[in-house]
Design a protein around this motif. Structure first.
Motif, PDB file in Angstrom:
ATOM      1  N   UNK A 172       1.716  -1.717   0.352  1.00 61.29           N
ATOM      2  CA  UNK A 172       0.254  -0.129  -0.315  1.00 61.29           C
ATOM      3  C   UNK A 172       0.957   0.999  -0.274  1.00 61.29           C
ATOM      4  N   UNK A 173       2.041   1.035   0.575  1.00 57.83           N
ATOM      5  CA  UNK A 173       2.809   2.560   0.492  1.00 57.83           C
ATOM      6  C   UNK A 173       3.264   2.230  -0.176  1.00 57.83           C
ATOM      7  N   UNK A 174       3.557   1.514  -1.371  1.00 55.86           N
ATOM      8  CA  UNK A 174       4.131   1.285  -2.480  1.00 55.86           C
ATOM      9  C   UNK A 174       3.372   2.067  -3.525  1.00 55.86           C
ATOM     10  N   UNK A 175       1.991   2.094  -3.804  1.00 57.27           N
ATOM     11  CA  UNK A 175       1.200   3.108  -4.164  1.00 57.27           C
ATOM     12  C   UNK A 175       1.342   3.904  -4.244  1.00 57.27           C
ATOM     13  N   UNK A 176       1.599   4.908  -3.472  1.00 56.00           N
ATOM     14  CA  UNK A 176       1.985   6.369  -2.701  1.00 56.00           C
ATOM     15  C   UNK A 176       3.206   6.967  -3.672  1.00 56.00           C
ATOM     16  N   UNK A 177       4.386   5.996  -3.288  1.00 53.70           N
ATOM     17  CA  UNK A 177       5.359   5.725  -4.200  1.00 53.70           C
ATOM     18  C   UNK A 177       5.546   5.738  -5.763  1.00 53.70           C
ATOM     19  N   UNK A 178       4.598   5.161  -6.015  1.00 55.31           N
ATOM     20  CA  UNK A 178       4.439   4.407  -7.785  1.00 55.31           C
ATOM     21  C   UNK A 178       4.368   5.701  -7.645  1.00 55.31           C
ATOM     22  N   UNK A 179       3.011   6.571  -7.490  1.00 55.75           N
ATOM     23  CA  UNK A 179       1.863   7.322  -7.920  1.00 55.75           C
ATOM     24  C   UNK A 179       2.834   8.422  -8.467  1.00 55.75           C
ATOM     25  N   UNK A 180       3.236   8.959  -7.130  1.00 57.51           N
ATOM     26  CA  UNK A 180       5.476   9.999  -7.120  1.00 57.51           C
ATOM     27  C   UNK A 180       5.865  10.026  -8.457  1.00 57.51           C
ATOM     28  N   UNK A 181       6.166   8.620  -8.250  1.00 61.90           N
ATOM     29  CA  UNK A 181       7.425   8.221  -9.210  1.00 61.90           C
ATOM     30  C   UNK A 181       6.866   8.594 -10.689  1.00 61.90           C
ATOM     31  N   UNK A 182       5.630   8.203 -10.810  1.00 60.18           N
ATOM     32  CA  UNK A 182       4.639   8.585 -12.362  1.00 60.18           C
ATOM     33  C   UNK A 182       4.857   9.737 -12.500  1.00 60.18           C
ATOM     34  N   UNK A 183       4.857  11.117 -12.115  1.00 55.64           N
ATOM     35  CA  UNK A 183       4.786  12.304 -12.335  1.00 55.64           C
ATOM     36  C   UNK A 183       6.251  12.760 -12.400  1.00 55.64           C
TER      37      UNK A 183
END
Length: 302
Positions: free
Chosen positions: A153-164
């Motif tokens: 679940x924490x990686x969801x926040x991380x991945x959303x940030x990396x995407x942008x």
């Protein structure tokens, strides 16, 4: 104690519904608000719509692969557990061959989508996939499997940030410096709490099967441990609101997020209703994610 988010009624024949229950599709709502939160906070503005769509697709296919792998890895265990004996893979409503095809095709689509997001998302995608796909095996060895699931679940926040961030920065170090880490940590601690709502009803069965979780390790104190994790998650979210210069809408959303979690804890501890407690955490994530996103869009200071 009979609640099971992945179970089917005996008379269910609709194939689409069977697959949706198999994937527990409503639980995508746990992760998507957190992924969008990471994206909005990382750049303090509305990300490109195309990126938001790609984030959703990447999350959907990775979750499909992960949930299918989880069901496949646990099929023999689920068959022995009275609470999970009606899951589609156990009953044969979904075949083993279908599950394997879903895993392979979903992972291929996940990697392909990350390629179109940006190069850093693509480079990091195997690590993210490894964390997701290894989860069901961790509970064979350690109670920290609850934190392993929460890290997804924490990686969801991380991945959303990396995407942008990958659109604007060419250096991985620059991207990592701009990840909203307080929200990553807050999300992990929040997820430990709601994951235990899924494990506490199975504590005795898991102990007999030699499986590990903090529900098994802590016994009657597991629910308190879940509540403490979620309390600290709210603290980290508040720190994130302040550190990332968010406004009044984010603050209020964090408060409501915490109140909903407190009510979920009440349902679990006083009403013994772990099913409702689990699903109230979906509502809390939607409130926090939408609130922070709206705060970034409107930019109303605190």
């Amino acid at each position: 104690m009979s609640w099971d988010p992945g179970g089917l009624s005996k008379n269910t024949k609709n194939r689409f519904y069977v697959f949706m229950r198999f994937l527990r599709i409503e639980q995508v709502l746990f992760s998507l608000p957190m992924a969008y939160l990471g994206a909005f906070v990382a750049i303090r503005k509305i990300p490109p719509i195309s990126i938001l769509i790609l984030i959703f697709l990447a999350l959907f296919f990775l979750r499909t692969a992960g949930m299918t792998n989880d069901n496949l890895a646990d099929v023999e265990i689920d068959a022995k557990n009275p609470r999970t004996k009606n899951r589609p893979l156990v009953t044969g409503a979904i075949k083993i061959s279908e599950a394997k095809f879903m895993i392979i095709s979903s992972l291929v689509l996940f990697f392909l989508i990350t390629y179109f997001i940006n190069i850093w998302a693509f480079i990091l995608s195997p690590i993210v996939a490894l964390v997701v796909m290894s989860y069901p095996y961790m509970k064979r060895y350690t109670a920290f499997a609850n934190y392993h699931l929460a890290s997804i679940q924490g990686l969801a926040v991380f991945s959303g940030a990396v995407a942008v961030l990958g659109i604007y920065y060419n250096s991985l170090s620059q991207i990592f410096l701009r990840i909203p880490w307080f929200f990553v940590i807050g999300t992990i601690l929040w997820a430990v709490g709601f994951d235990l709502y899924n494990h506490i009803p199975d504590a005795q069965f898991d102990k007999q099967m030699g499986l590990h979780s903090f529900a098994v390790l802590l016994g009657d104190k597991a629910l308190i441990f879940a509540g403490l994790n979620q309390l600290f998650s709210v603290i980290f979210d508040f720190i994130g609101d302040i550190y990332y210069n968010l406004g009044i809408i984010a603050i209020v959303s964090t408060i409501i997020h915490g109140v909903i979690m407190a009510y979920a804890y009440y349902l679990a501890s006083r009403k013994n209703d772990f099913g409702k407690a689990f699903y109230y955490n979906i509502y809390s994530s939607i409130v926090l994610g939408l609130g922070v996103d709206i705060d970034v869009i409107l930019g109303i200071p605190f």
